[in-house]
Scaffold this motif. Structure first.
Motif, short mmCIF file in Angstrom:
data_model
loop_
_atom_site.label_atom_id
_atom_site.label_comp_id
_atom_site.label_asym_id
_atom_site.label_seq_id
_atom_site.Cartn_x
_atom_site.Cartn_y
_atom_site.Cartn_z
N ASP C 91 0.83 -1.21 0.00
CA ASP C 91 0.00 0.00 0.00
C ASP C 91 0.86 1.25 0.00
N GLY C 92 2.03 1.14 0.60
CA GLY C 92 2.86 2.33 0.62
C GLY C 92 4.21 2.06 1.23
N ILE C 93 4.92 3.15 1.41
CA ILE C 93 6.29 3.10 1.90
C ILE C 93 6.35 3.88 3.21
N ARG C 94 7.05 3.34 4.16
CA ARG C 94 7.34 4.13 5.35
C ARG C 94 8.77 4.65 5.19
N LEU C 95 8.86 5.96 5.15
CA LEU C 95 10.16 6.60 4.92
C LEU C 95 10.76 7.00 6.25
N PRO C 96 11.93 6.46 6.60
CA PRO C 96 12.56 6.87 7.86
C PRO C 96 13.35 8.16 7.67
N LYS C 97 13.73 8.76 8.77
CA LYS C 97 14.62 9.93 8.78
C LYS C 97 14.17 11.00 7.79
N CYS C 98 12.93 11.37 7.88
CA CYS C 98 12.40 12.39 6.98
C CYS C 98 12.51 13.73 7.69
N GLU C 99 13.63 14.40 7.50
CA GLU C 99 13.92 15.59 8.31
C GLU C 99 13.69 16.88 7.55
N HIS C 100 13.34 16.76 6.29
CA HIS C 100 13.21 17.96 5.47
C HIS C 100 12.18 17.68 4.37
N PRO C 101 11.40 18.68 4.00
CA PRO C 101 10.39 18.43 2.96
C PRO C 101 10.99 17.90 1.67
N SER C 102 12.26 18.23 1.41
CA SER C 102 12.87 17.76 0.16
C SER C 102 12.97 16.23 0.15
N HIS C 103 13.10 15.62 1.32
CA HIS C 103 13.15 14.15 1.37
C HIS C 103 11.85 13.57 0.82
N LEU C 104 10.76 14.19 1.20
CA LEU C 104 9.46 13.70 0.73
C LEU C 104 9.29 13.93 -0.76
N ARG C 105 9.76 15.10 -1.21
CA ARG C 105 9.62 15.38 -2.64
C ARG C 105 10.44 14.37 -3.45
N ARG C 106 11.59 14.00 -2.86
CA ARG C 106 12.44 13.04 -3.57
C ARG C 106 11.76 11.67 -3.65
N ILE C 107 11.21 11.23 -2.53
CA ILE C 107 10.57 9.91 -2.55
C ILE C 107 9.33 9.95 -3.43
N ASP C 108 8.65 11.08 -3.43
CA ASP C 108 7.47 11.24 -4.29
C ASP C 108 7.87 11.06 -5.76
N ASP C 109 8.95 11.72 -6.17
CA ASP C 109 9.41 11.60 -7.56
C ASP C 109 9.78 10.15 -7.89
N LEU C 110 10.50 9.51 -6.96
CA LEU C 110 10.91 8.13 -7.19
C LEU C 110 9.69 7.22 -7.34
N LEU C 111 8.72 7.43 -6.49
CA LEU C 111 7.52 6.59 -6.55
C LEU C 111 6.77 6.83 -7.85
N THR C 112 6.74 8.06 -8.30
CA THR C 112 6.10 8.36 -9.58
C THR C 112 6.80 7.61 -10.71
#
Lengths: 512, 85, 308
Positions: C91-112
């Motif tokens: 259903d999804g990914i649990r992303l550890p050590k997400c300390e900055h919004p850029s981390h989320l944007r990066r994982i978002d791009d990868l998932l896309t």
């Protein structure tokens, strides 16, 4: 050969015995009187204390072809049976049958005596190497497994004639009063030996704790004991009782226990006067823990707990959640301590516990029993006697007795044990007929037998998956794959006798 | 896939298995399992599927199984083969 | 409005232990998080990925959400984690050590990218991200809004405490501020807030107290390390009878409004807005899972037809 009502092929005659195939749990009607011991007279001043096991065996008149009785209260710490057989062999006596209440791995030293023809029959379930060797054709000795109630019945009816009973006595006086709750080998009670004391021609108390007269509290009284023998040790006390019996922490076991307790809760039986028995397995005890919490929360006081007693049930008694305990076998140190001092913790004979042919046994008064299983088939038949590889390893114990007696008989088991499906098309051996089992509880859901079908909607409302037993099997096979059946030869090495003496199944030699 | 060196994967815990792989001139599969009698045939089938999927034609593969389900057999065998590559 | 998915209990399951993995279908938690990160030694990452992948592939009768905790974006492992795991359709990914919004944007791009490669709907893979440091807490408001895939933020007290260079007291007073900040950020961004694990599995009483504490604070759920914690948590988070009554009234009011064809829903003279509805639905889902109500939640009744 004919098929019994469970579909198992039962020979008409096996090793000289005419077999009655099982038909149903309750219709077999006994006839005639109980067998009786010879009467005797012991006069003032007569001595019952003999100097050695050999003297006692000589005094008993044991000779070739006879049967000896023993109990398994000392479990895997027992040395009484081993010592007795060694002495019998040393005296040159042969062709002896053993009618113990169970044979344990510690008794594997008997193997040479079986090979040599000293022991030629075993009238009880067997655990350990002996049963494995018999099952694989490496050792030839006929084995008849019986339920605890069935053993009492067989002795009462004369199906088993015990000539000399050897009763391991944790404490005893010179006049034969046996006390099981004291002494270095204290095992709490000797419920399995009461029938031996009632029906054997000669009863010998073997003790490692001879105390001045009178020994008490009395488990078996002087009136039934012919001779007393002192030995150095009955066995290894560390293996006699468990130090503690624990509730499981395994998540599967806990989930099963939660489901099982909910079945009990919804059954309508959990109210004042509730009577209850569980095995000592982790999931069974965890079920007891959940039931205890419900009783506390609602202020329910039950009438009695029964069977093999654990510290867990002792706690419930002492907390006032149960009025009494009927103890046929004490499982741990807490139970041993309790039965010696608490009059509400009552020693019970296997006869009183479960014999279907007396004037009413305790299992008939059980509301609910929680049992284990090695395998369960889609007709709810349960195997507790044989392993997944087809070899015999175990006693039926009170399984079939309590299932028949209790209003609600629940079997708890994980659905899979290391890939082996527990619910399956066919069980290797039918120990307990499915018509006496009311519910199968696994971590994947509950299957209800006909009597309790009406519980399904309420269980579902509580979030518990209710499935037909066939659905449960299909789900499990979907995960494990369908197992290839074990292959057997035609050689029948043992019988599985139901409590009424009919045959639910036979044990065949494993191929290869 | 070529098997170039010895490798192993898995554990001896219940419901798991250990897979040993080593180079060989032909294909041999050796299975030791707590559920050999009931499931030996399915275990072998599964191993062969993985070998075929990864196009492994030459190797010696030995497993010691503690009642692992098919998905775990599949994963451990593939892991051992990839480590041996 | 977010879908009111129940995420009370998020149980970590080690990705390299078959005996635990294959119990996932029977655990009574709302979410299982298969762990490829802390629970798996470096040398076992490859085989843990394969095990988790094969398990998820075979877990077709899904009865709970399955997330996979990948290794951090600062490790050499996370790409392989994604490449192996995503084809199994968690259903999804649990992303550890997400300390900055850029981390989320990066994982978002990868998932896309993976969604395009796998040919599945963009946005299919959801993300629950863990905030594990002081910097992460400072950035949490931005992080909570950084990706439309983000359904919840989790808090990791172990790493946060290490970051503060203090011992972790069981009483948790040092966690008051980060918990509150994370919670506020989640509420402001309309996502769920998930509390940290309780590490001492043998201390069930301490665990219960912490569950009661985070209920008062307003957390939606809690990460768990032991299945024995699930029932305790659910019990603590169970809605009270008056909450259930109110939720039932809300649902009735919505049904009534739908039948009358009006979009305006009111109860007792008060307007019912989307967050009230979402809360009512969650209360009823929670109550149903505990056997406290029979009502099935009919999404069509609540939200209307998908395209209306």
């Amino acid at each position: 050969m004919s098929k019994n009502s469970l579909g198992r092929e039962i020979p008409d005659i096996w090793r000289g015995r005419v077999l009655r195939p099982y038909r149903d749990p309750f219709s077999v009607q006994p006839e005639g009187p109980r067998v009786a011991r010879p009467i005797r007279r012991v006069n003032p001043g007569d001595n019952k204390l003999l100097g050695s096991l050999r003297e006692a065996i000589e005094a008993s008149g044991l000779r070739d072809g006879m049967t000896i009785g023993a109990h398994h209260h000392l479990r895997n710490g027992d040395q009484v049976l081993n010592s007795v057989v060694k002495e019998i062999a040393a005296m040159g006596i042969r062709d002896i049958g053993i009618a113990s209440s169970s044979i344990h791995p510690v008794h594997e030293v008997l193997i040479p005596f079986i090979r040599d023809g000293v022991i030629t029959r075993i009238e009880s379930g067997v655990n350990g190497r002996i049963s494995r060797m018999v099952s694989t054709g490496q050792l030839d000795v006929p084995i008849v497994t019986r339920t605890h109630g069935g053993r009492g019945r067989a002795m009462m009816c004369g199906d088993i004639k015990v000539d000399v009973a050897f009763v391991g006595a944790p404490t005893c006086d010179e006049y034969g009063n046996i006390c099981a709750s004291k002494g270095p080998s204290a095992c709490g009670v000797v419920g399995y030996s009461h029938s031996d004391a009632d029906y054997a021609d000669c009863v010998i108390a073997v003790t490692d704790n001879l105390v001045p007269y009178p020994a008490f509290p009395i488990s078996i009284p002087q009136t039934k004991v012919d001779y007393v023998v002192q030995v150095d040790s009955l066995g290894d006390p560390s293996k006699i009782v468990s130090t503690t019996t624990r509730v499981t922490t395994d998540p599967i076991g806990l989930q099963i226990a939660k489901y099982a307790a909910t079945v009990i809760d919804l059954s309508g039986l959990l109210k004042t006067g509730f009577s209850f028995q569980t095995g000592a397995g982790g999931a069974s005890l965890a079920t007891a823990a959940n039931v205890r919490d419900l009783m506390r929360k609602r202020g329910i006081v039950g009438s009695f707990g029964a069977g093999g007693i654990t510290g867990y049930f002792v706690d419930m008694l002492e907390e006032g959640l149960l009025e009494a305990l009927f103890d046929v076998q004490s499982f741990d140190l807490k139970a041993v301590a309790s039965v010696g001092r608490n009059p509400a913790h009552i020693e019970m004979s296997a006869d009183m516990y479960a014999n279907p042919f007396n004037a009413g046994c305790v299992v008939n008064r059980l509301d609910c029993v929680v049992l284990g299983a090695r395998e369960i088939d889609t007709n709810f038949n349960v195997n507790v006697n044989t392993e997944s590889d087809g070899t015999l390893n175990g006693n039926t114990g009170g399984h079939a007795d309590t299932a028949a007696g209790a209003k609600l008989a629940i079997v708890v088991a994980p659905s899979i044990r290391a890939r082996l499906p527990i619910v399956r098309d066919e069980v290797t051996t039918i120990s307990t007929p499915g018509e006496t089992i009311d519910a199968i509880v696994t971590e994947r859901g509950v299957a209800l037998n006909s009597k309790y079908q009406a519980l399904a909607p309420d269980l579902r409302r509580r979030g518990i998956p209710v499935k037909s037993i066939v659905e449960l099997r299909d789900e499990i096979y979907g995960i494990t794959g369908a197992p290839r059946p074990i292959e057997f030869t035609d050689n029948i090495v043992g019988l599985v006798e139901y409590r009424d003496g009919t045959i639910t199944d036979v044990i065949r030699q494993v191929k290869g | 896939m070529r098997i170039n060196k010895k490798a192993q994967a898995g554990t001896m815990q219940s419901s798991d298995l250990i897979v040993f792989v080593e180079p060989a001139d032909d294909l041999t599969i050796e299975i030791e399992s707590t559920v050999q009698q009931q499931f030996g045939h399915l275990i072998e089938t599964r191993i062969k599927q993985v070998l075929k999927r990864l196009s492994v034609e030459q190797c010696r593969i030995m497993i010691s199984d503690r009642g692992a389900l098919d998905y775990a057999i599949d994963a451990r065998v593939e892991a051992a083969l990839r480590r041996a590559n | 409005m977010i879908h009111p998915q129940l995420r009370r209990s998020l149980l970590y399951v080690p990705g390299n232990m078959p005996a635990m993995l294959q119990n996932i279908p029977i655990f009574s938690c709302d979410v299982c998080i298969i762990d490829l990160e802390d629970a798996v030694p470096r040398t076992e990452k490859d085989t843990a990925r394969l095990l988790s992948r094969r398990f998820i592939e075979g877990y077709t009768q899904r009865n709970k959400e399955v997330y996979v905790r990948i290794n951090g974006l600062d490790t050499p492992y996370f790409r392989d984690d994604l490449a192996q795991i995503l084809p199994a359709m968690p259903d999804g990914i649990r992303l550890p050590k997400c300390e900055h919004p850029s981390h989320l944007r990066r994982i978002d791009d990868l998932l896309t990218e993976f969604e395009e490669y796998l040919g599945c709907e963009i946005g299919r893979f959801k993300v629950i991200a863990s905030v594990e440091s002081a910097q992460g807490i400072i950035n949490v408001n931005e992080t909570a809004r950084a990706s439309s895939r983000l359904v919840a933020l989790g808090f990791s007290a172990e790493d946060y405490t290490a970051n503060l260079q203090i011992d972790r007291p069981k009483t948790g007073e040092h966690l008051v501020v980060p918990r509150q900040l994370l919670l506020m950020a989640c509420r402001a961004a309309d996502i769920q807030a998930i509390d940290t694990v309780w590490a001492d599995a043998s201390d069930q009483e301490g665990f219960r107290r912490e569950c009661e504490h985070i209920k008062v604070l307003g957390f939606d759920g809690k990460s768990l390390i032991n299945p024995r914690q699930i029932d305790v948590l659910h019990e603590v988070l169970a809605p009270k009878p008056d909450e259930i009554d109110y939720a039932l009234q809300v649902v009735d009011a919505i049904k009534g409004a739908r039948e009358q064809g009006t979009g305006v829903v009111s109860l007792g003279g008060k307007m019912i807005d989307a967050p009230v509805v979402a809360r009512a639905v969650r209360v009823l889902l929670s109550a149903k899972s505990l056997g406290l109500v029979d009502t099935d939640i009919d999404e069509q009744v609540i939200y209307g037809d998908a395209d209306s």
